[in-house]
Scaffold this active site. Sequence first.
Site, PDB file in Angstrom:
ATOM      1  N   ARG A 170      -0.904  22.581 -18.316  1.00  0.00           N
ATOM      2  CA  ARG A 170      -0.989  21.600 -19.399  1.00  0.00           C
ATOM      3  C   ARG A 170      -1.188  20.178 -18.884  1.00  0.00           C
ATOM      4  O   ARG A 170      -1.457  19.268 -19.668  1.00  0.00           O
ATOM      5  CB  ARG A 170       0.254  21.677 -20.279  1.00  0.00           C
ATOM      6  CG  ARG A 170       0.265  22.892 -21.203  1.00  0.00           C
ATOM      7  CD  ARG A 170       1.420  22.823 -22.166  1.00  0.00           C
ATOM      8  NE  ARG A 170       2.687  23.143 -21.510  1.00  0.00           N
ATOM      9  CZ  ARG A 170       3.879  22.873 -22.035  1.00  0.00           C
ATOM     10  NH1 ARG A 170       3.966  22.251 -23.204  1.00  0.00           N
ATOM     11  NH2 ARG A 170       4.975  23.211 -21.384  1.00  0.00           N
ATOM     12  N   GLU A 213      15.394  32.375 -23.745  1.00  0.00           N
ATOM     13  CA  GLU A 213      14.229  31.520 -23.596  1.00  0.00           C
ATOM     14  C   GLU A 213      13.617  31.224 -24.967  1.00  0.00           C
ATOM     15  O   GLU A 213      13.693  32.024 -25.891  1.00  0.00           O
ATOM     16  CB  GLU A 213      13.182  32.190 -22.696  1.00  0.00           C
ATOM     17  CG  GLU A 213      13.638  32.410 -21.267  1.00  0.00           C
ATOM     18  CD  GLU A 213      13.719  31.111 -20.477  1.00  0.00           C
ATOM     19  OE1 GLU A 213      13.182  30.085 -20.949  1.00  0.00           O
ATOM     20  OE2 GLU A 213      14.322  31.124 -19.389  1.00  0.00           O
ATOM     21  N   LYS A 226      -4.451 -13.352   6.474  1.00  0.00           N
ATOM     22  CA  LYS A 226      -4.189 -12.068   7.125  1.00  0.00           C
ATOM     23  C   LYS A 226      -3.691 -12.303   8.537  1.00  0.00           C
ATOM     24  O   LYS A 226      -4.302 -13.036   9.315  1.00  0.00           O
ATOM     25  CB  LYS A 226      -5.476 -11.223   7.145  1.00  0.00           C
ATOM     26  CG  LYS A 226      -5.310  -9.780   7.603  1.00  0.00           C
ATOM     27  CD  LYS A 226      -5.433  -9.590   9.097  1.00  0.00           C
ATOM     28  CE  LYS A 226      -6.804  -9.922   9.632  1.00  0.00           C
ATOM     29  NZ  LYS A 226      -6.902  -9.624  11.117  1.00  0.00           N
ATOM     30  N   ALA A 257     -11.392 -26.518   1.504  1.00  0.00           N
ATOM     31  CA  ALA A 257     -12.041 -25.481   0.700  1.00  0.00           C
ATOM     32  C   ALA A 257     -13.280 -24.955   1.411  1.00  0.00           C
ATOM     33  O   ALA A 257     -14.036 -25.701   2.028  1.00  0.00           O
ATOM     34  CB  ALA A 257     -12.433 -26.050  -0.660  1.00  0.00           C
ATOM     35  N   TYR A 281     -13.508 -12.266  14.197  1.00  0.00           N
ATOM     36  CA  TYR A 281     -13.999 -10.952  14.644  1.00  0.00           C
ATOM     37  C   TYR A 281     -15.377 -11.116  15.261  1.00  0.00           C
ATOM     38  O   TYR A 281     -16.291 -11.670  14.634  1.00  0.00           O
ATOM     39  CB  TYR A 281     -14.050 -10.019  13.436  1.00  0.00           C
ATOM     40  CG  TYR A 281     -14.463  -8.598  13.740  1.00  0.00           C
ATOM     41  CD1 TYR A 281     -13.825  -7.849  14.719  1.00  0.00           C
ATOM     42  CD2 TYR A 281     -15.485  -7.993  13.016  1.00  0.00           C
ATOM     43  CE1 TYR A 281     -14.194  -6.547  14.977  1.00  0.00           C
ATOM     44  CE2 TYR A 281     -15.859  -6.676  13.265  1.00  0.00           C
ATOM     45  CZ  TYR A 281     -15.216  -5.956  14.250  1.00  0.00           C
ATOM     46  OH  TYR A 281     -15.576  -4.660  14.500  1.00  0.00           O
ATOM     47  N   ARG A 301     -22.557 -30.449  13.434  1.00  0.00           N
ATOM     48  CA  ARG A 301     -23.523 -30.099  12.392  1.00  0.00           C
ATOM     49  C   ARG A 301     -24.828 -30.831  12.677  1.00  0.00           C
ATOM     50  O   ARG A 301     -24.846 -31.845  13.388  1.00  0.00           O
ATOM     51  CB  ARG A 301     -22.985 -30.450  11.010  1.00  0.00           C
ATOM     52  CG  ARG A 301     -22.652 -31.904  10.797  1.00  0.00           C
ATOM     53  CD  ARG A 301     -21.982 -32.131   9.458  1.00  0.00           C
ATOM     54  NE  ARG A 301     -21.725 -33.548   9.233  1.00  0.00           N
ATOM     55  CZ  ARG A 301     -20.646 -34.032   8.659  1.00  0.00           C
ATOM     56  NH1 ARG A 301     -19.691 -33.206   8.261  1.00  0.00           N
ATOM     57  NH2 ARG A 301     -20.501 -35.330   8.476  1.00  0.00           N
TER      58      ARG A 301
END
Length: 460
Positions: free
Chosen positions: A15, A153, A354, A383, A390, A443
């Site tokens: 069920r 039962e 992380k 920001a 990595y 830059r």
Amino acid sequence: MALDIVIMAAGKGTRMRSARPKVLHQLAGKSLLQHVLDTVCALGSDRIITITGHGAGEVEAAVRAPGLEFVRQEPLLGTGHAVQQAVPLLHDEGTTLILNGDVPLIEAATARHLIDDCGGQRLSLLTVALGDASGYGRVVRDAAGNEVLGIVEHKDATEAQRQIREAYTGMMAAPTAALKRWLARLTNDNVQGEYYLTDIVAMAVADGVHVVATQAANETEVLGVNTLSQLADLERRYQLGRAEALMDAGVRLADPARFDVRGELVCASDVEIDVNCVFEGRVEIGEGARVGPHCYIRNAVIAPRAVIHPFTHMDGEALGVRIGAGALVGPFARLRPGADLGEEVHIGNFVEVKNSTLARGAKANHLAYLGDADVGERVNYGAGSITANYDGANKHRTVIGPEVHVGSNCVLVAPIKVGEGATIGAGSTISKDAPAGQLTVARAKQVAISGWTRPQKKKK
């Protein structure tokens, strides 16, 4: 006196309309069967035997308990037949406690009461008074309503017997030696052609063994799960119980009906939790901390007075997440394993952290990534800035000293160190250490080209 515990977990659960074995469906983040196993581990048994059948391999691989043993019921010929499979593992004397793997909220105190009522001499049945006992076996007593004569039962009960409100929960404690004798005498002379465990009640009466009814403390702890609707109902009952316990301890819940704990939540007083928050694993929340609506928090420690703004996702996995006192996190922040925020740190909207530590007063208020980084006190992290941790094969660490200002849209290519008080100009890609107290910019020079026109779309 030996105590054996037998848990029946062989049923198909048709069920449930699911390919998953019924006892592996989850309640509060844990399988139904694991709930039962965790409870019985507190009883000090000599042996825990779980009877599997449908999906046996999957069930046996999914649950854990000290000293757990399995037997299989193949084919599935009823509850009595199921317990017969455990007989070779039972001690010769003592008490056998029989529980159901799809009744997840049985209390240890109730199970202990059932064992004590048996005392190795009596047959103790766990019963409960229900307003609607449909589907349950009914407890049949003598004319005076005192002595238990048997269990019928639901499928085999007469209309008169179906009016009985005292229901048998499917759980019992029996003298082990007598239980073995009774199981050997079971027959399948009934509507279903199955071997019913409940038939041993009449055998006990005939043998002069006293049958007692042990009352469950409440209805919720003996409710079984046969449908997804019943599972959802039990989930809400469980969560409401957790919510009430927290409120009794001084936690302010905006709406107890919209609150989920799927593990362990430990709160100090004056904690406030808004609606639709989910807590998994182990979560600790300190005094006066606030958690906004729609937050997911797993394996985390939140210090006093911290504020977790709405829609924050915090998953510590094995390493955990730590939030310092007075810190502000979110909205829409993501904290991953190893995120360790000091006091009064600010982590704003769409910031991901992380395996990084941020010292007191550091801020990353929006649209940023900090991975594998050590961030000093009072750093302002702009920001759109990220630590490029990595290299395609290995992770590397970024170390940012105190009082550093990292402008918007910067890339810090690890491994790298940014000295105390340094400023990183907006839009820079920094691949070498930046000296303390100086402005570092990397830059291209801005150039305006006169006479340049945009390409035009070719006409067909």
